[in-house]
Write an enzyme that holds these catalytic residues in place. Structure first.
Site, PDB file in Angstrom:
ATOM      1  N   VAL A   9      48.102 -83.588  55.431  1.00 32.70           N
ATOM      2  CA  VAL A   9      48.924 -82.433  55.059  1.00 32.70           C
ATOM      3  C   VAL A   9      48.863 -82.325  53.544  1.00 32.70           C
ATOM      4  O   VAL A   9      48.627 -83.311  52.856  1.00 32.70           O
ATOM      5  CB  VAL A   9      50.391 -82.561  55.561  1.00 32.70           C
ATOM      6  CG1 VAL A   9      50.467 -82.414  57.072  1.00 32.70           C
ATOM      7  CG2 VAL A   9      51.036 -83.866  55.115  1.00 32.70           C
ATOM      8  N   SER A  10      49.058 -81.122  53.029  1.00 31.23           N
ATOM      9  CA  SER A  10      48.823 -80.892  51.601  1.00 31.23           C
ATOM     10  C   SER A  10      49.915 -81.433  50.691  1.00 31.23           C
ATOM     11  O   SER A  10      49.658 -81.742  49.538  1.00 31.23           O
ATOM     12  CB  SER A  10      48.639 -79.392  51.339  1.00 31.23           C
ATOM     13  OG  SER A  10      47.505 -78.936  52.034  1.00 31.23           O
ATOM     14  N   THR A  11      51.156 -81.526  51.191  1.00 30.62           N
ATOM     15  CA  THR A  11      52.261 -82.000  50.350  1.00 30.62           C
ATOM     16  C   THR A  11      53.132 -82.964  51.135  1.00 30.62           C
ATOM     17  O   THR A  11      53.090 -83.006  52.367  1.00 30.62           O
ATOM     18  CB  THR A  11      53.150 -80.831  49.876  1.00 30.62           C
ATOM     19  OG1 THR A  11      53.808 -80.260  51.020  1.00 30.62           O
ATOM     20  CG2 THR A  11      52.350 -79.760  49.160  1.00 30.62           C
ATOM     21  N   GLN A  14      55.359 -81.315  53.851  1.00 27.49           N
ATOM     22  CA  GLN A  14      54.800 -80.756  55.083  1.00 27.49           C
ATOM     23  C   GLN A  14      54.849 -81.763  56.221  1.00 27.49           C
ATOM     24  O   GLN A  14      54.821 -82.979  55.997  1.00 27.49           O
ATOM     25  CB  GLN A  14      53.363 -80.280  54.846  1.00 27.49           C
ATOM     26  CG  GLN A  14      53.304 -79.011  54.025  1.00 27.49           C
ATOM     27  CD  GLN A  14      51.881 -78.509  53.834  1.00 27.49           C
ATOM     28  OE1 GLN A  14      50.928 -79.266  53.914  1.00 27.49           O
ATOM     29  NE2 GLN A  14      51.742 -77.237  53.571  1.00 27.49           N
TER      30      GLN A  14
END
Length: 199
Positions: A9-11, A14
């Site tokens: 996941v990007s962050t 998330q």
């Protein structure tokens, strides 16, 4: 043969649940699921690098979708070739059954896989470009409405006005004024410029 799963996941905010469920449905052992909470702009990610060290020829890697592997067109292609050709592992993209290197190892199968991979990796990079553009447009629109974007600046120290006036009049140096305000010189200059524009 060992089975691995890669989740990204990007962050940190998330949620990876959807990808984790997909891994469990493929019977990937929990200890073999590697999770990165980091942007897909490159492959310099701690758990992905750990995964590369662990996988051996003949192992199988599951990913939910091609954009979980990465979002850079050329790097996705290069990484796919490295994993399948140099490391000798199989990859299965759960959301795209055509991208399963266990099937169609003949010339036609490889050709179809290569075309699908090129299209999907292009789409992944294009989406990354669109995200950046939407962010930039959102920030510009917010600034046009007078909405502050970014960190709220810390309040100026009580003696800032006095230090600023002494610096402007030449009574004190910039470094001296910054030191008295407890700031770095660059910060003092930046805040002084904003202070000038506001007064």
């Amino acid at each position: 043969m060992k089975i691995y799963g890669y989740v990204r996941v990007s962050t940190k905010e998330q949620n990876e649940d959807r990808q984790m469920i997909a891994m469990r449905e493929q019977n990937v052992p929990e200890k073999n699921i590697m999770l990165d909470k980091q942007s897909g702009k490159d492959f310099d990610r701690p758990m992905y690098q750990r995964l590369l060290r662990k996988m051996k020829p003949g192992d199988l890697l599951y990913i939910k979708s091609i954009d979980r592997l990465g979002r850079n067109y050329e790097e996705i292609q290069e990484q796919w070739r490295f994993l399948t050709k140099e490391k000798g592992i199989d990859i299965c993209v759960i959301d795209m059954p055509l991208l399963d290197t266990r099937r169609g190892k003949d010339l036609i199968g490889t050709f179809v896989s290569d075309i699908v991979l090129q299209v999907l990796s292009f789409v992944a990079e294009n989406e990354r470009t669109n995200i950046r553009q939407r962010q930039a447009e959102g920030i510009a629109a917010a600034k046009a409405r007078g909405v502050w974007c970014g960190r709220t600046p810390s309040p100026l120290p009580e003696n800032f006005g006095d230090c600023y006036m002494k610096w402007k009049s030449g009574e004190d140096s910039c470094a001296g004024a910054a030191r008295k305000c407890g700031m770095a010189v660059s910060t003092f200059r930046y805040r002084a410029e904003r202070y000038e524009n506001r007064t």
